[in-house]
Write a protein that holds these residues in place. Structure first.
Motif, PDB file in Angstrom:
ATOM      1  N   GLN A  15     -41.030 -52.509  11.406  1.00 19.12           N
ATOM      2  CA  GLN A  15     -41.073 -52.944  12.143  1.00 19.12           C
ATOM      3  C   GLN A  15     -41.910 -51.410  13.127  1.00 19.12           C
ATOM      4  O   GLN A  15     -41.294 -49.910  12.842  1.00 19.12           O
ATOM      5  N   GLY A  16     -42.857 -51.646  14.268  1.00 19.69           N
ATOM      6  CA  GLY A  16     -43.066 -49.764  15.254  1.00 19.69           C
ATOM      7  C   GLY A  16     -44.320 -49.524  14.328  1.00 19.69           C
ATOM      8  O   GLY A  16     -44.487 -48.107  14.305  1.00 19.69           O
ATOM      9  N   SER A  17     -45.374 -50.088  13.553  1.00 14.71           N
ATOM     10  CA  SER A  17     -46.306 -49.204  12.970  1.00 14.71           C
ATOM     11  C   SER A  17     -47.419 -49.684  13.381  1.00 14.71           C
ATOM     12  O   SER A  17     -47.820 -50.714  13.184  1.00 14.71           O
ATOM     13  N   ASN A  58     -45.525 -48.233  19.271  1.00 11.04           N
ATOM     14  CA  ASN A  58     -45.585 -48.479  18.258  1.00 11.04           C
ATOM     15  C   ASN A  58     -44.255 -48.055  18.074  1.00 11.04           C
ATOM     16  O   ASN A  58     -44.754 -46.774  17.699  1.00 11.04           O
ATOM     17  N   SER A  59     -43.170 -48.410  17.965  1.00  5.93           N
ATOM     18  CA  SER A  59     -41.713 -48.010  18.131  1.00  5.93           C
ATOM     19  C   SER A  59     -41.134 -48.349  17.257  1.00  5.93           C
ATOM     20  O   SER A  59     -40.314 -49.842  16.977  1.00  5.93           O
ATOM     21  N   GLY A  60     -40.503 -47.756  15.985  1.00  6.04           N
ATOM     22  CA  GLY A  60     -39.830 -48.115  14.977  1.00  6.04           C
ATOM     23  C   GLY A  60     -38.577 -46.691  14.524  1.00  6.04           C
ATOM     24  O   GLY A  60     -38.825 -46.216  13.981  1.00  6.04           O
ATOM     25  N   SER A 109     -43.109 -43.899  18.302  1.00 11.69           N
ATOM     26  CA  SER A 109     -41.922 -43.371  17.626  1.00 11.69           C
ATOM     27  C   SER A 109     -41.866 -43.275  15.908  1.00 11.69           C
ATOM     28  O   SER A 109     -42.088 -44.864  15.874  1.00 11.69           O
ATOM     29  N   PRO A 110     -41.214 -42.590  15.314  1.00 15.49           N
ATOM     30  CA  PRO A 110     -40.783 -41.372  15.568  1.00 15.49           C
ATOM     31  C   PRO A 110     -41.803 -40.160  15.785  1.00 15.49           C
ATOM     32  O   PRO A 110     -41.428 -39.567  16.448  1.00 15.49           O
TER      33      PRO A 110
END
Length: 352
Positions: free
Chosen positions: A265-267, A287-289, A322-323
């Motif tokens: 997720q989020g990549s 893109n956040s995970g 994120s991160p």
């Protein structure tokens, strides 16, 4: 006597001309038109090298296998639809593929084009290419195929352009050296993935154990991961990929872990066990995970301990990832360079 000679000469020229016309007709490239209710595969089997099989609007419940060099299989857009047959008699369909473009272990199939149609609902791949050279796949919509939308192995000089791939169980576009044998990366000789739209897939684009190709000007959004360029401990290492001018945005869909990977997720863009890639001029946002692979552009030290070396991450615009916008999990001495990127946060600090 002179008149008879002239008449003979005219007749001879006419005879030669008619023979040339007949030869031209015999060797000319032909278009085989398929109407709803007719068999695409029958037309493909009838066609010769250089011919076109034109499939008119309609829904065709079959798989199609292409083994003729230079063949063009063309529909009329999203109104030409391939869906699985209730029961497949051919090996392409039995393996769950929509369209198979297949060379052999000793000879690549050259110059095939697949364009302007929709493949949907197949249990493996929408389009699967094996041992091809100079394959073009363009303006194809691949939707809701269980594993891959568009996929290939052991191929070179391919062009994937202006396709739309949605809701694949794994990658929208998946390119690999080979699926069945662990071995070093192979050279694609300038394969191009350009101007495609990829959304709702597990991974938008996966490039596995390959070298020398470009990923440019694609719109990649709403997947669990945008782009994955991955190798392993085998030699030569994966890499020499140019990732340029892509929009990689909000790939925040959640995908559960597998035997190979943790949850995704989020990549945005991931490099793992690769070298000498050039990631430049991309817009990577939102893109956040919390996956180990999350972040805008991520250099990830692979699970088998192989490193990413001598990659250039430059001139990219990143925000709200994120991160962090840039994540480098490799040691500084690996030669990876982060240059002239526009971003706010990085791990470790100082990469922006």
């Amino acid at each position: 006597m002179k008149k008879r000679y002239i008449a003979f000469l005219v007749s001879a020229v006419a005879f030669v001309g008619s023979c040339a016309a007949a030869a031209s007709t015999d060797t000319a490239q032909r278009t085989h038109t398929v109407h709803p209710g007719e068999s695409i595969q029958k037309a493909v089997d009838t066609a010769k090298a250089g011919d076109t099989v034109l499939v008119l609007p309609g829904t065709y419940h079959e798989s199609v296998k292409v083994t003729t060099p230079g063949l063009t299989l063309r529909g009329t857009g999203n109104t030409t639809i391939l869906q699985p047959a209730a029961k497949s008699a051919d090996d392409c369909g039995k393996r769950g593929n929509g369209i198979c473009v297949s060379g052999t272990k000793t000879k690549r199939l050259t110059g095939v084009t697949v364009s302007d149609l929709k493949v949907t609902g197949f249990s493996y791949a929408g389009v699967m290419a094996l041992a091809t050279d100079g394959l073009t796949v363009q303006r194809v919509t691949a939707e809701k195929n269980t594993v891959w939308g568009l996929a290939e192995e052991r191929s070179q000089h391919s062009l994937y352009r202006q396709n739309t791939v949605r809701n694949s169980g794994d990658a929208g576009i998946f390119l690999a050296n080979t699926l069945t044998v662990e071995q070093g990366s192979v050279d694609t000789n300038h394969t191009q993935i350009a101007q495609n739209t990829l959304t709702g897939n597990r991974i938008g684009i996966t490039i596995r154990r390959l070298r020398n190709l470009t990923v440019t000007s694609n719109d990649i959004t709403g997947n669990c991961m945008g782009v994955s360029i991955v190798g392993d401990e085998n030699k030569p290492k994966a890499g020499a990929v140019t990732v340029r001018g892509n929009q990689v945005m909000k790939n925040n869909k959640y995908c559960a872990k597998t035997k190979r990977l943790p949850f995704l997720q989020g990549s945005g863009i991931l490099l793992s066990a690769t070298d000498t890639n050039d990631v430049t001029g991309n817009v990577v946002t939102g893109n956040s995970g919390t996956s180990p692979l999350s972040g805008g552009i991520v250099l990830f030290k692979s699970f088998v301990g192989a490193t990413s070396d001598n990659n250039r991450i430059r001139n990219n615009s990143l925000r709200d990832n994120s991160p962090a916008d840039l994540v480098n999990q490799e040691a500084a001495q690996r030669g990876n360079a982060f240059e002239h990127n526009t971003c706010r946060a990085s791990q470790p600090e100082g990469l922006c």
